[in-house]
Enzyme design. Structure first.
Site, mmCIF file in Angstrom:
data_model
loop_
_atom_site.group_PDB
_atom_site.id
_atom_site.type_symbol
_atom_site.label_atom_id
_atom_site.label_comp_id
_atom_site.label_asym_id
_atom_site.label_seq_id
_atom_site.Cartn_x
_atom_site.Cartn_y
_atom_site.Cartn_z
ATOM 1 N N ASP A 34 0.832 -1.197 0.000
ATOM 2 C CA ASP A 34 0.000 0.000 0.000
ATOM 3 C C ASP A 34 0.871 1.254 0.000
ATOM 4 O OD1 ASP A 34 -2.023 1.780 0.122
ATOM 5 O OD2 ASP A 34 -2.984 0.942 1.892
ATOM 6 N N ASP A 35 0.889 1.950 -1.119
ATOM 7 C CA ASP A 35 1.605 3.225 -1.271
ATOM 8 C C ASP A 35 3.123 3.069 -1.394
ATOM 9 O OD1 ASP A 35 -0.922 4.244 -0.929
ATOM 10 O OD2 ASP A 35 -0.483 5.417 0.862
ATOM 11 N N CYS A 74 -6.177 4.095 -3.474
ATOM 12 C CA CYS A 74 -6.455 2.683 -3.158
ATOM 13 C C CYS A 74 -7.627 1.994 -3.849
ATOM 14 C CB CYS A 74 -6.701 2.556 -1.665
ATOM 15 S SG CYS A 74 -5.209 2.663 -0.698
ATOM 16 N N ARG A 78 -7.371 -1.072 -6.646
ATOM 17 C CA ARG A 78 -7.648 -2.465 -6.268
ATOM 18 C C ARG A 78 -8.767 -3.067 -7.112
ATOM 19 N NH1 ARG A 78 -5.163 -2.924 -0.854
ATOM 20 N NH2 ARG A 78 -3.838 -1.095 -0.942
ATOM 21 N N LYS A 133 -5.527 -5.866 3.323
ATOM 22 C CA LYS A 133 -6.398 -4.703 3.120
ATOM 23 C C LYS A 133 -7.284 -4.883 1.887
ATOM 24 C CE LYS A 133 -6.171 0.195 1.920
ATOM 25 N NZ LYS A 133 -5.333 1.409 1.950
ATOM 26 N N HIS A 135 -10.595 -2.967 0.928
ATOM 27 C CA HIS A 135 -10.927 -1.618 0.449
ATOM 28 C C HIS A 135 -11.753 -1.572 -0.840
ATOM 29 C CE1 HIS A 135 -9.529 2.813 1.061
ATOM 30 N NE2 HIS A 135 -10.798 2.594 1.332
ATOM 31 N N SER A 158 -8.383 1.251 4.765
ATOM 32 C CA SER A 158 -7.119 1.872 5.172
ATOM 33 C C SER A 158 -6.990 1.890 6.695
ATOM 34 C CB SER A 158 -7.032 3.298 4.631
ATOM 35 O OG SER A 158 -7.054 3.267 3.226
ATOM 36 N N HIS A 222 1.367 2.178 4.186
ATOM 37 C CA HIS A 222 0.396 3.273 4.312
ATOM 38 C C HIS A 222 0.449 3.916 5.703
ATOM 39 C CE1 HIS A 222 -3.656 5.088 4.559
ATOM 40 N NE2 HIS A 222 -3.676 5.051 3.235
ATOM 41 N N ASP A 274 -0.103 -0.694 -4.834
ATOM 42 C CA ASP A 274 -1.440 -0.287 -5.310
ATOM 43 C C ASP A 274 -1.417 1.057 -6.020
ATOM 44 O OD1 ASP A 274 -1.015 1.249 -2.995
ATOM 45 O OD2 ASP A 274 -3.153 1.311 -2.521
ATOM 46 N N ASN A 275 -0.402 1.872 -5.702
ATOM 47 C CA ASN A 275 -0.258 3.185 -6.356
ATOM 48 C C ASN A 275 1.136 3.691 -6.026
ATOM 49 O OD1 ASN A 275 -2.612 3.781 -3.899
ATOM 50 N ND2 ASN A 275 -0.615 4.792 -3.694
ATOM 51 N N LYS A 292 1.687 9.543 -4.832
ATOM 52 C CA LYS A 292 0.352 9.003 -4.595
ATOM 53 C C LYS A 292 -0.714 10.075 -4.816
ATOM 54 C CE LYS A 292 -2.581 7.330 -0.949
ATOM 55 N NZ LYS A 292 -2.785 7.004 0.451
HETATM 56 MG MG MG Z 1 -2.700 3.089 -1.508
#
Ligand code: MG
Length: 464
Positions: A34-35, A74, A78, A133, A135, A158, A222, A274-275, A292
């Site tokens: 995540d991130d 996010c 996803r 996660k 989301h 998150s 994250h 994810d990003n 991000k």
């Molecule tokens: Mg993210």
């Protein structure tokens, strides 16, 4: 006699056929950070974070230098990974209020009518698990267990969407789920990466004799970053680096487990994000600009390592443009399944890129950078064009960049290349007709609705 031999041959052939098809079905693991930024791990140039296990995974696999997520945040990203469709196509580009991701108790989520990778693989006899996660909606009908996963374990959105790290009253307590049940409120996040890893390994062990799909979307790095005592305060980059190094450890533990079970050569593992990296919290997207939440390269270009010893050529790199949209069609193909044909998908089967065999060109004529409902940029070949738009109080002009010469998107060459601008405008027009564009009031012709429920409520309630 001849007939007998023929019969025997047919019998042997059919036996061998069915045996090999069962044995051929590879396991799939997607490790989704995540991130995590483009430059946050050793194989992509980080000198700050120690990632020996990811270094090893890259040496034993293939890195993709131009791999993209479909959005800088996010939930939309996803949704694309699991369905092979742009977020805008499936109504996952924003929540019911036009906000950029889903929040606790939102009425929207990934439509249960969408076909996920998990559903395709389950149909082929795979055991499926989502650990981490989610989301994509926290209402019961949107949970992983309703979208093709046999089991779920983790924080469903998150990790900042709880009480602990936010002002009082902003969100109810952060839930931790097993399948569809809240088993804890405000879990101690120091141990979240460790717990996910243990659950992932448990799932692999339990399914060593049958094909499995493990989707491991980490909660970290994250914000707010938490690490177990073994990693907290140990990296050269604060809490951010600690979580990255713990994720590296986690990946190593999974590689070791596969090794010891003899499954490494029958398992395709993807490691990605994810990003783009959240630079304000410690991520690095070098040499890319932006972070991000943006449609600059740093918002959507992500590190990607694929490993499958014996099948994917070791220690190699692909510079072809590919994306998370391609995971579903590719996994479907490798599992001998069919991707859905009754709806538009936006990704491609990139097994040739993955295996380094055959055509090594990107299948994308254009790649679209949407944020919420607006097409902000488009890429074709080495060219990327950002459309003129307002950003806060700033009016951004139309900008054209040649990514091979200027990956940092620093020098606008639109004026010198009117033909390229025209070509990209034309591609964008077609995209807008198909997917719509809020900025130009284009409605779109091939769109599907997100899932929506009445009387949505958060999974937990505040105590006072
Ligand atoms: Mg993210």
């Amino acid at each position: 006699m001849h007939q007998f031999l023929l019969g025997l041959c047919l019998f042997v052939l059919s036996f061998a056929g069915s045996f090999s098809s069962a044995a051929d079905k590879p396991n799939f693991i997607v490790i989704f950070c995540d991130d995590l930024g483009y430059n946050d791990i050793g194989p992509f140039g980080s000198k700050l974070h120690r990632t020996p296990n990811l270094d090893r995974m890259a040496e034993e696999g293939r890195t993709f230098t131009q791999f993209y997520s479909t959005c800088g945040v996010c939930s939309p990203s996803r949704a694309s990974l699991l369905t092979g469709a742009y977020p805008k196509r499936i109504g996952m580009h924003q929540n019911q209020e036009g906000r950029w991701v889903l929040f606790p108790g939102d009425s929207q989520g990934l439509n249960p009518d969408e076909v996920t990778i998990a559903e395709i693989l389950k149909e082929e006899g795979y055991a499926t698990a989502c650990v981490g996660k989610w989301h994509l909606g926290d209402q019961p009908s949107f949970l992983p267990t309703r979208q093709g996963f046999d089991r779920y374990y983790g924080i469903p959105f998150s990790n900042d969407m709880g009480e602990l790290d936010r002002p009082k009253g902003m969100y109810p307590p952060l839930p931790f789920l097993r399948d569809e049940e809240v088993i804890e409120e405000e879990p101690d996040q120091h141990f979240v990466t460790k717990r996910y890893t243990e659950e992932a390994i448990r799932f692999i062990r339990e399914n060593e004799d049958k094909p499995f799909f493990l989707y491991l979307p980490h909660t970290m790095p994250h914000w707010p970053q938490y690490s177990s005592p073994q990693f907290a305060g140990r990296s050269a980059n604060g809490a951010w680096g600690d979580t990255v190094e713990e994720i590296d450890w986690s990946t190593g533990a999974i590689l070791d487990e596969l090794e010891s079970l003899g499954l490494r050569e029958n398992t395709l593992i993807l490691f990605t994000s994810d990003n783009g990296g959240a630079t304000r919290h410690g991520a690095s997207n070098f040499p890319l600009s932006g972070a991000k939440g943006s449609t600059m390269e740093g918002g959507q270009r992500i590190p990607m390592i694929a490993s499958w010893p014996g099948t994917i050529p070791e220690g190699t790199t692909s510079d072809a443009l590919a994306s998370t949209l391609d995971v579903l069609p590719t996994f479907a193909g490798l599992a001998g399944a069919e991707a859905p044909t009754d709806r538009t998908l936006d990704g491609y089967d990139i097994s040739s890129l993955l295996l380094g065999k055959g055509d090594q060109e990107s299948p994308y004529e254009s790649f679209l950078y949407y944020f919420r409902g607006s097409l902000q940029a488009i890429r074709s070949g080495p060219w990327k064009m950002h459309f003129a738009r307002k950003s806060g109080k700033q009016q951004l002009p139309l900008r054209l960049f040649h990514l091979e010469k200027d990956v940092g998107e620093t020098t606008n060459v639109a004026e010198a290349n009117p033909e390229i601008v025209k070509k990209l405008q034309k591609l964008a027009q077609a995209a807008r007709k198909d997917l719509g564009d809020d900025a130009t009031n284009t409605p779109g012709s091939d769109l599907r609705a997100p899932g929506s429920v009445e009387n949505a409520k958060p999974l937990t309630t505040a105590k006072n």
